[in-house]
Write a protein that holds these residues in place. Structure first.
Motif, PDB file in Angstrom:
ATOM      1  N   GLU A 121       4.896  -6.436   6.233  1.00 55.71           N
ATOM      2  CA  GLU A 121       4.037  -5.712   7.166  1.00 55.71           C
ATOM      3  C   GLU A 121       2.960  -4.932   6.425  1.00 55.71           C
ATOM      4  OE1 GLU A 121       6.517  -3.233   9.526  1.00 55.71           O
ATOM      5  OE2 GLU A 121       7.422  -4.902  10.638  1.00 55.71           O
ATOM      6  N   ALA A 122       3.361  -4.242   5.348  1.00 56.94           N
ATOM      7  CA  ALA A 122       2.398  -3.448   4.578  1.00 56.94           C
ATOM      8  C   ALA A 122       1.339  -4.345   3.953  1.00 56.94           C
ATOM      9  CB  ALA A 122       3.120  -2.644   3.500  1.00 56.94           C
ATOM     10  N   LEU A 123       1.759  -5.485   3.391  1.00 58.91           N
ATOM     11  CA  LEU A 123       0.803  -6.414   2.795  1.00 58.91           C
ATOM     12  C   LEU A 123      -0.172  -6.934   3.846  1.00 58.91           C
ATOM     13  CD1 LEU A 123       3.132  -8.468   0.423  1.00 58.91           C
ATOM     14  CD2 LEU A 123       1.233  -7.004  -0.282  1.00 58.91           C
ATOM     15  N   PHE A 124       0.333  -7.205   5.041  1.00 58.24           N
ATOM     16  CA  PHE A 124      -0.536  -7.714   6.095  1.00 58.24           C
ATOM     17  C   PHE A 124      -1.585  -6.679   6.494  1.00 58.24           C
ATOM     18  CE2 PHE A 124      -1.565  -7.905  10.632  1.00 58.24           C
ATOM     19  CZ  PHE A 124      -2.175  -9.155  10.696  1.00 58.24           C
ATOM     20  N   TYR A 125      -1.134  -5.454   6.792  1.00 63.42           N
ATOM     21  CA  TYR A 125      -2.068  -4.440   7.298  1.00 63.42           C
ATOM     22  C   TYR A 125      -3.085  -4.018   6.252  1.00 63.42           C
ATOM     23  CZ  TYR A 125       0.721  -3.970  11.527  1.00 63.42           C
ATOM     24  OH  TYR A 125       1.365  -4.221  12.707  1.00 63.42           O
ATOM     25  N   PHE A 126      -2.623  -3.722   5.036  1.00 61.90           N
ATOM     26  CA  PHE A 126      -3.570  -3.301   4.001  1.00 61.90           C
ATOM     27  C   PHE A 126      -4.422  -4.477   3.533  1.00 61.90           C
ATOM     28  CE2 PHE A 126      -0.704   0.348   3.717  1.00 61.90           C
ATOM     29  CZ  PHE A 126      -1.609   1.387   3.582  1.00 61.90           C
ATOM     30  N   GLY A 127      -3.821  -5.682   3.481  1.00 66.56           N
ATOM     31  CA  GLY A 127      -4.601  -6.849   3.103  1.00 66.56           C
ATOM     32  C   GLY A 127      -5.670  -7.172   4.131  1.00 66.56           C
ATOM     33  N   PHE A 128      -5.324  -7.018   5.397  1.00 69.73           N
ATOM     34  CA  PHE A 128      -6.296  -7.272   6.461  1.00 69.73           C
ATOM     35  C   PHE A 128      -7.451  -6.282   6.373  1.00 69.73           C
ATOM     36  CE2 PHE A 128      -7.927  -6.395  10.754  1.00 69.73           C
ATOM     37  CZ  PHE A 128      -8.332  -7.670  11.124  1.00 69.73           C
ATOM     38  N   TYR A 129      -7.114  -5.010   6.178  1.00 74.15           N
ATOM     39  CA  TYR A 129      -8.170  -4.007   6.083  1.00 74.15           C
ATOM     40  C   TYR A 129      -9.047  -4.249   4.860  1.00 74.15           C
ATOM     41  CZ  TYR A 129     -10.756   0.275   5.550  1.00 74.15           C
ATOM     42  OH  TYR A 129     -11.788   1.168   5.390  1.00 74.15           O
ATOM     43  N   GLY A 130      -8.421  -4.519   3.708  1.00 72.81           N
ATOM     44  CA  GLY A 130      -9.189  -4.752   2.492  1.00 72.81           C
ATOM     45  C   GLY A 130     -10.110  -5.949   2.624  1.00 72.81           C
ATOM     46  N   GLY A 131      -9.599  -7.044   3.211  1.00 71.10           N
ATOM     47  CA  GLY A 131     -10.421  -8.230   3.399  1.00 71.10           C
ATOM     48  C   GLY A 131     -11.577  -7.973   4.351  1.00 71.10           C
ATOM     49  N   LEU A 132     -11.291  -7.252   5.435  1.00 69.59           N
ATOM     50  CA  LEU A 132     -12.339  -6.931   6.410  1.00 69.59           C
ATOM     51  C   LEU A 132     -13.413  -6.056   5.786  1.00 69.59           C
ATOM     52  CD1 LEU A 132     -13.173  -7.224   9.406  1.00 69.59           C
ATOM     53  CD2 LEU A 132     -11.921  -5.094   9.853  1.00 69.59           C
ATOM     54  N   PHE A 133     -12.980  -5.074   4.990  1.00 70.86           N
ATOM     55  CA  PHE A 133     -13.944  -4.178   4.344  1.00 70.86           C
ATOM     56  C   PHE A 133     -14.837  -4.952   3.375  1.00 70.86           C
ATOM     57  CE2 PHE A 133     -15.286  -1.474   0.862  1.00 70.86           C
ATOM     58  CZ  PHE A 133     -15.850  -0.398   1.535  1.00 70.86           C
ATOM     59  N   LEU A 134     -14.245  -5.819   2.554  1.00 70.82           N
ATOM     60  CA  LEU A 134     -15.030  -6.588   1.594  1.00 70.82           C
ATOM     61  C   LEU A 134     -15.982  -7.551   2.305  1.00 70.82           C
ATOM     62  CD1 LEU A 134     -12.272  -7.363  -1.058  1.00 70.82           C
ATOM     63  CD2 LEU A 134     -14.262  -5.887  -1.384  1.00 70.82           C
ATOM     64  N   TYR A 135     -15.517  -8.151   3.377  1.00 72.50           N
ATOM     65  CA  TYR A 135     -16.365  -9.070   4.144  1.00 72.50           C
ATOM     66  C   TYR A 135     -17.574  -8.328   4.717  1.00 72.50           C
ATOM     67  CZ  TYR A 135     -17.819 -12.245   7.874  1.00 72.50           C
ATOM     68  OH  TYR A 135     -18.552 -13.055   8.703  1.00 72.50           O
ATOM     69  N   ALA A 168       2.961   2.887  -1.393  1.00 71.73           N
ATOM     70  CA  ALA A 168       3.257   4.145  -0.717  1.00 71.73           C
ATOM     71  C   ALA A 168       4.052   3.893   0.558  1.00 71.73           C
ATOM     72  CB  ALA A 168       1.968   4.894  -0.392  1.00 71.73           C
ATOM     73  N   THR A 169       3.770   2.777   1.230  1.00 73.66           N
ATOM     74  CA  THR A 169       4.426   2.464   2.494  1.00 73.66           C
ATOM     75  C   THR A 169       5.857   1.992   2.300  1.00 73.66           C
ATOM     76  OG1 THR A 169       2.294   1.855   3.468  1.00 73.66           O
ATOM     77  CG2 THR A 169       4.265   1.047   4.579  1.00 73.66           C
ATOM     78  N   VAL A 170       6.106   1.183   1.277  1.00 74.02           N
ATOM     79  CA  VAL A 170       7.438   0.593   1.118  1.00 74.02           C
ATOM     80  C   VAL A 170       8.431   1.539   0.459  1.00 74.02           C
ATOM     81  CG1 VAL A 170       6.499  -1.737   1.040  1.00 74.02           C
ATOM     82  CG2 VAL A 170       6.860  -0.486  -1.111  1.00 74.02           C
ATOM     83  N   ARG A 171       8.025   2.765   0.137  1.00 68.83           N
ATOM     84  CA  ARG A 171       8.960   3.747  -0.432  1.00 68.83           C
ATOM     85  C   ARG A 171       9.967   4.255   0.590  1.00 68.83           C
ATOM     86  NH1 ARG A 171       6.926   8.308  -1.143  1.00 68.83           N
ATOM     87  NH2 ARG A 171       8.171   9.135  -2.855  1.00 68.83           N
ATOM     88  N   LYS A 172       9.845   3.913   1.845  1.00 66.89           N
ATOM     89  CA  LYS A 172      10.563   4.567   2.942  1.00 66.89           C
ATOM     90  C   LYS A 172      12.065   4.656   2.719  1.00 66.89           C
ATOM     91  CE  LYS A 172      11.140   4.626   7.932  1.00 66.89           C
ATOM     92  NZ  LYS A 172      10.745   4.026   9.224  1.00 66.89           N
ATOM     93  N   ARG A 173      12.705   3.586   2.313  1.00 64.06           N
ATOM     94  CA  ARG A 173      14.159   3.573   2.215  1.00 64.06           C
ATOM     95  C   ARG A 173      14.672   4.155   0.901  1.00 64.06           C
ATOM     96  NH1 ARG A 173      16.655  -2.026   4.120  1.00 64.06           N
ATOM     97  NH2 ARG A 173      18.510  -0.711   3.947  1.00 64.06           N
ATOM     98  N   ALA A 174      13.767   4.510   0.003  1.00 59.02           N
ATOM     99  CA  ALA A 174      14.190   5.002  -1.300  1.00 59.02           C
ATOM    100  C   ALA A 174      14.046   6.506  -1.447  1.00 59.02           C
ATOM    101  CB  ALA A 174      13.382   4.313  -2.401  1.00 59.02           C
ATOM    102  N   VAL A 175      13.372   7.159  -0.523  1.00 58.09           N
ATOM    103  CA  VAL A 175      13.095   8.582  -0.659  1.00 58.09           C
ATOM    104  C   VAL A 175      13.360   9.295   0.658  1.00 58.09           C
ATOM    105  CG1 VAL A 175      11.368   8.253  -2.475  1.00 58.09           C
ATOM    106  CG2 VAL A 175      10.672   8.209  -0.086  1.00 58.09           C
ATOM    107  N   ARG A 176      13.264  10.616   0.618  1.00 60.15           N
ATOM    108  CA  ARG A 176      13.469  11.407   1.820  1.00 60.15           C
ATOM    109  C   ARG A 176      12.360  11.131   2.826  1.00 60.15           C
ATOM    110  NH1 ARG A 176      14.369  14.846  -2.671  1.00 60.15           N
ATOM    111  NH2 ARG A 176      16.546  15.455  -2.859  1.00 60.15           N
ATOM    112  N   PRO A 177      12.668  11.276   4.113  1.00 62.22           N
ATOM    113  CA  PRO A 177      11.668  10.929   5.139  1.00 62.22           C
ATOM    114  C   PRO A 177      10.341  11.658   4.980  1.00 62.22           C
ATOM    115  CG  PRO A 177      13.830  11.189   6.142  1.00 62.22           C
ATOM    116  CD  PRO A 177      13.975  11.620   4.706  1.00 62.22           C
TER     117      PRO A 177
END
Length: 249
Positions: A121-135, A168-177
């Protein structure tokens, strides 16, 4: 000490940020050159006041190294004589790499695992934004001869900042909320701040650009620093109760 900065420090940090915005908006070089470096210097000082370099976890060491490069980037970008934009971009690129490493190490130190679904999910959302910005940005860079050599550095930078957002997004299960939400929100604000810088410089002037860029940047650095500090406190420490629960690092 609590895991969050004391209220006087937070108030002073906000004051420094507002002074920087005021100085840059009024083209006051003395105020601008004084206040802007203090944004990162104050955060670095707070982190070092909480844990000395000799005993802090590796994730915080990488965070501090990244903050030092952010400070260098701030200095480069505020210089008005000469072309320091590329140097500033390079400094912030190294900062992104250090933050990526810091976020990765915080997952390992928290003995956490990265969910494949969350990573996707994180790769999709940030990748989509990055691609859109570069385009969107590429035609503006291509049509201006002064920016002809910046396409590759900007492309690499966008890839790195989106990777930082993913980590930063995928840290969820490894750290405090609260640590997770603070760092993830900080990373998103950092993406927003840098996007505003690029759009304001390469595309067209943005109303209230100075205010929007500096507010999102300062908030991003504050949230990332405080979020990473929160995740570095052992769960059996009095400082971690009762707000957070986490395995001892």
């Amino acid at each position: 000490m609590p895991h969050r900065p004391p209220l006087p420090f937070t108030a002073a940090f906000i004051g420094i940020t507002l002074l920087e915005i005021w100085g840059e908006s009024l083209l006051d070089p003395w105020l601008h050159y004084t206040a802007k470096p203090l944004i990162m210097l104050s955060l670095m000082g707070w982190v070092l006041s909480r844990q000395s370099w000799a005993v802090m976890p590796s994730s915080l060491r990488w965070l501090l190294v990244g903050m030092a490069f952010a400070l260098a980037g701030d200095v480069f970008l505020m210089l008005r004589s000469g072309n320091w934009f590329v140097a500033g971009l390079g400094a912030f690129l190294v900062m992104q790499l250090c933050y990526i490493r810091a976020f990765y190490l915080s997952i390992r130190e928290g003995q956490g695992m990265v969910s494949r679904n969350r990573l996707s999910e994180a790769l999709f959302y940030f990748g989509f934004y990055g691609g859109l910005f570069l385009y969107y940005a590429k035609p503006y860079l291509a049509r201006n001869p002064a920016y002809a050599g910046l396409w590759l550095p900007v492309f690499i930078y966008v890839v790195c900042i989106c990777t930082m957002g993913v980590m930063a997004t995928v840290r969820k299960r490894a750290v405090r909320p609260m640590s997770h939400w603070a760092v993830m929100t900080g990373a998103i604000l950092f993406v927003a701040s840098d996007s505003l810088i690029a759009l304001n410089k390469f595309v067209q002037p943005i109303p209230f650009a100075t205010f929007l860029i500096m507010i999102t940047y300062a908030a991003a650095q504050y949230l990332i620093a405080t979020g990473m500090m929160a995740s570095s406190i052992p769960a059996n420490s009095p400082e971690s109760q009762p707000t957070f629960t986490q395995k001892t690092l």
